[in-house]
Write a protein that holds these residues in place. Sequence first.
Motif, PDB file in Angstrom:
ATOM      1  N   SER A  20       0.856  -1.186   0.000  1.00  0.00           N
ATOM      2  CA  SER A  20       0.000   0.000   0.000  1.00  0.00           C
ATOM      3  C   SER A  20       0.890   1.234   0.000  1.00  0.00           C
ATOM      4  N   ARG A  64       6.264   1.415  -3.733  1.00  0.00           N
ATOM      5  CA  ARG A  64       4.837   1.247  -3.475  1.00  0.00           C
ATOM      6  C   ARG A  64       4.105   0.510  -4.590  1.00  0.00           C
ATOM      7  N   GLY A  65       3.018  -0.158  -4.187  1.00  0.00           N
ATOM      8  CA  GLY A  65       2.067  -0.719  -5.143  1.00  0.00           C
ATOM      9  C   GLY A  65       2.525  -2.026  -5.763  1.00  0.00           C
ATOM     10  N   ASP A  66       1.969  -2.307  -6.932  1.00  0.00           N
ATOM     11  CA  ASP A  66       2.331  -3.529  -7.644  1.00  0.00           C
ATOM     12  C   ASP A  66       3.808  -3.514  -7.988  1.00  0.00           C
TER      13      ASP A  66
END
Length: 154
Positions: free
Chosen positions: A99, A127-129
Amino acid sequence: MKKQLLLIAHAPSANLQRMRDAIVEGASAPEIENVETRLLSPFEAQPEDVLAAQAVVLLTPENLGYMSGALKDFFDRCYYPCLDHSQGLPYALCIRAGSDGTGARRGVETIVTGLRWRAIQPPLICRGDWREDFVEQCRELGALAAAGLDAGVF
């Protein structure tokens, strides 16, 4: 005598292992001559490892909105033995966050503020994928930490 850069990396997944290896690769660039990089998991790292280092890089996944339990365990074991002996220690933080990484960042920064360690740059939060450029960012972080230590910048 070579300076020691200590990488404390919790890398339970293949992607975190790639990030860890990229930090080591960056820190081991041929132009960095007077720095030895030592890699330990948070479970292996002891207070004497921190006290022998001239700089530290921390790598953690974001777990349930916080740093990994492994990194927290490291801090729980090493905080008081290092408290009066590692003030001013340069450090860098890298978080692999599914996240936003805010809780993990805040948790680590609260602890290192108590230890009076000194950040060499803002935290690198991936962050993220998963993105392949995370690997290059980690390589750059390792190179920056080792080159700064080698040059006596910190």
